[in-house]
Design an enzyme around this catalytic site. Structure first.
Site, mmCIF file in Angstrom:
data_model
loop_
_atom_site.group_PDB
_atom_site.id
_atom_site.type_symbol
_atom_site.label_atom_id
_atom_site.label_comp_id
_atom_site.label_asym_id
_atom_site.label_seq_id
_atom_site.Cartn_x
_atom_site.Cartn_y
_atom_site.Cartn_z
ATOM 1 N N TYR A 51 0.811 -1.145 0.016
ATOM 2 C CA TYR A 51 0.073 0.057 -0.063
ATOM 3 C C TYR A 51 0.834 1.154 -0.034
ATOM 4 C CZ TYR A 51 -4.914 -1.010 -0.028
ATOM 5 O OH TYR A 51 -6.235 -1.109 -0.217
ATOM 6 N N GLU A 53 -0.476 4.629 -0.549
ATOM 7 C CA GLU A 53 -1.351 5.896 -1.003
ATOM 8 C C GLU A 53 -0.567 7.201 -0.715
ATOM 9 O OE1 GLU A 53 -3.594 3.785 0.886
ATOM 10 O OE2 GLU A 53 -5.591 4.253 0.199
ATOM 11 N N ASP A 196 -5.986 13.266 -25.554
ATOM 12 C CA ASP A 196 -5.787 11.925 -25.249
ATOM 13 C C ASP A 196 -5.171 11.196 -26.368
ATOM 14 O OD1 ASP A 196 -6.454 9.339 -24.864
ATOM 15 O OD2 ASP A 196 -8.645 9.698 -24.200
ATOM 16 N N THR A 222 -3.319 5.807 -22.243
ATOM 17 C CA THR A 222 -3.077 4.449 -21.602
ATOM 18 C C THR A 222 -1.661 4.018 -21.680
ATOM 19 O OG1 THR A 222 -3.970 3.639 -23.666
ATOM 20 C CG2 THR A 222 -5.422 3.886 -21.617
ATOM 21 N N LYS A 225 -1.523 0.278 -25.064
ATOM 22 C CA LYS A 225 -1.881 0.101 -26.602
ATOM 23 C C LYS A 225 -0.453 -0.087 -27.363
ATOM 24 C CE LYS A 225 -6.318 1.889 -25.925
ATOM 25 N NZ LYS A 225 -6.647 2.794 -24.603
ATOM 26 N N ARG A 231 -1.502 -2.774 -18.779
ATOM 27 C CA ARG A 231 -2.957 -2.380 -18.671
ATOM 28 C C ARG A 231 -2.907 -1.175 -17.647
ATOM 29 N NH1 ARG A 231 -6.866 -3.304 -21.487
ATOM 30 N NH2 ARG A 231 -5.740 -5.094 -22.427
#
Ligand code: DSN
Length: 416
Positions: A51, A53, A196, A222, A225, A231
């Site tokens: 974790y 954060e 984008d 992203t 691609k 991903r």
């Protein structure tokens, strides 16, 4: 025997079958790719246990010394790759990246000017079915008869609607956008510019297409691609927007970042910085153009007048009388994977539209070149010219498998 097959033979079997499917088909979905073993290893690493954060140096949990190094290196490499002033690598994927930008910069009711989905845009650019469209006011521009984005019309829409954000970018558009013109037009009304670049990030990283990052205020992408990473998503922006973007991702929208994915992003960025990646990006475009020419010669109507990137949108309904859904299904039966897609002003419904969308990133990763592109275009033509001939589809599937096996992927990988 793998740990997986001992613990969970069902999932091991499914994964093995999926591995075989990927090995034996021709993957033409333009948003998909085949990552390296190094990226896969980082994805499956112990970083998934942590974790973290917050951001490097400012975490809400202890024990993040190594995680901070991983995330900082991912950020540094992304900056180097795209010449960005600031990068957030925590966005879980493209949709959350776009949503985080809207929440960082807009108030409810503010206007965004983006590209219409059926003209090549993306759901998260304001399609009425999305939650964002209930909060913000999206106005959508379209392509013209020639397949171009008419910048005079875009200017008049900008002057009329005075958007807070002028948004460029697409998921099914095959031509180069005039980035400078977007910027000039946005400046006339003091709008923020956003691009984008998800589909073409790898072609930009490989220096085969112009880089929007120095021009636009905010660029989202992203990483899975053409960029050929795991991903995931990423936001690149001018320093001026850095605080707002970081706060919007965390704590605004997301919780703990997926540091295993961030480690895999760092690996992919390192790969993309190598000179071979530029060669790869170049071949993607050459392959797409050859495929497009062949399909055109075989009587297919290619939307937007051809392709300048990795993808093409083909109106199969007007070309061969086959709907997009049927084309997707019968080509899948023949081992050629692509997706049905709306075409501009499509008279048909979204689940059975007139078009298919296909592209070359994954088959180029396998090493396929011009000859294979011609062969694949012929195979597509044969299948779509005989939509009822199931035995032809099966015999093409065998030929596809033979071709695919000449360009093996993951030869030593198994989940057995
Ligand atoms: N689903 C992606 C694509 O296929 O283009 C976009 O989010």
């Amino acid at each position: 025997m793998s740990y997986l097959s001992q613990t969970d033979p069902d999932i091991a079997d499914f994964l093995n079958a999926e591995l075989t499917r990927q090995q034996d088909v021709l993957e033409l979905i333009p948003s998909e790719n085949i990552v390296s073993r190094a990226v896969l290893e980082a994805l499956g690493s112990v970083a998934t246990n942590k974790y973290s954060e917050g951001y490097p140096g400012k975490r809400y949990y202890g024990g993040n010394q190594e995680i901070d190094k991983i995330e900082s290196l991912a950020i540094e490499r992304a900056k180097q790759l795209f010449g960005a002033e600031h990068v957030n690598v925590q966005a879980l994927s493209g949709a959350p990246a776009n949503i985080a930008v809207y929440f960082a910069l807009l108030k409810a009711g503010d206007t965004v000017l983006g590209m219409d989905l059926s003209h090549g845009g993306h759901l998260t650019h304001g399609h009425p079915v999305t939650a964002m469209a209930k909060i913000f006011n999206f106005v959508r521009y379209k392509t013209d008869e020639s397949g171009a984005v008419d910048m005079d019309h875009l200017r008049s829409m900008t002057l009329e609607h005075k958007p807070k954000i002028v948004l460029a970018g697409f998921s099914a558009y095959s031509r180069q956008l005039d980035y400078e013109a977007f910027k000039r037009i946005a400046d006339e009304v003091g709008a923020i510019t956003m691009m984008d670049m998800a589909h073409i990030a790898g072609l930009i990283a490989g220096k085969q297409l112009p880089n929007p990052v120095p021009i636009f205020d905010i660029v989202t992408t992203t990483t899975h691609k053409t960029l050929r990473g795991p991903r995931g998503g990423m936001i690149l922006c001018k320093e001026k927007f850095a605080k707002a973007i970081d706060k919007s991702i965390f704590p605004g929208l997301q919780g703990g970042p997926h540091e295993n994915v961030i480690a895999a992003k760092a690996v992919a960025f390192r790969e993309a910085l190598e000179p071979e990646f530029a060669q790869y990006a170049k071949q993607i475009i050459v392959n797409a153009q050859i495929m497009c020419d062949e399909l055109q010669k075989n009587g297919f109507h290619i939307m937007f007048g051809g392709t300048q990137n990795h993808l093409m949108l083909v109106d199969v309904f007007s070309s061969k009388g086959v709907t997009g859904h049927t084309a997707e299904t019968i080509l899948d039966n023949a081992g050629i994977t692509l997706n049905k897609n709306m075409i501009p002003n499509d008279p048909r419904p979204p689940l059975d539209p007139s078009g298919i969308r296909l592209g070359t990133p994954a088959i180029t990763t396998r090493g396929m070149k011009e000859d294979e592109m011609r062969w694949i275009a012929q195979a597509i033509t044969k299948v779509l010219s005989a939509p009822e001939d199931a035995s032809l589809h099966l015999s093409i599937r065998e030929e596809v498998k033979n071709l695919a096996r000449k360009y093996p992927i993951y030869p030593e990988l198994t989940y057995a």
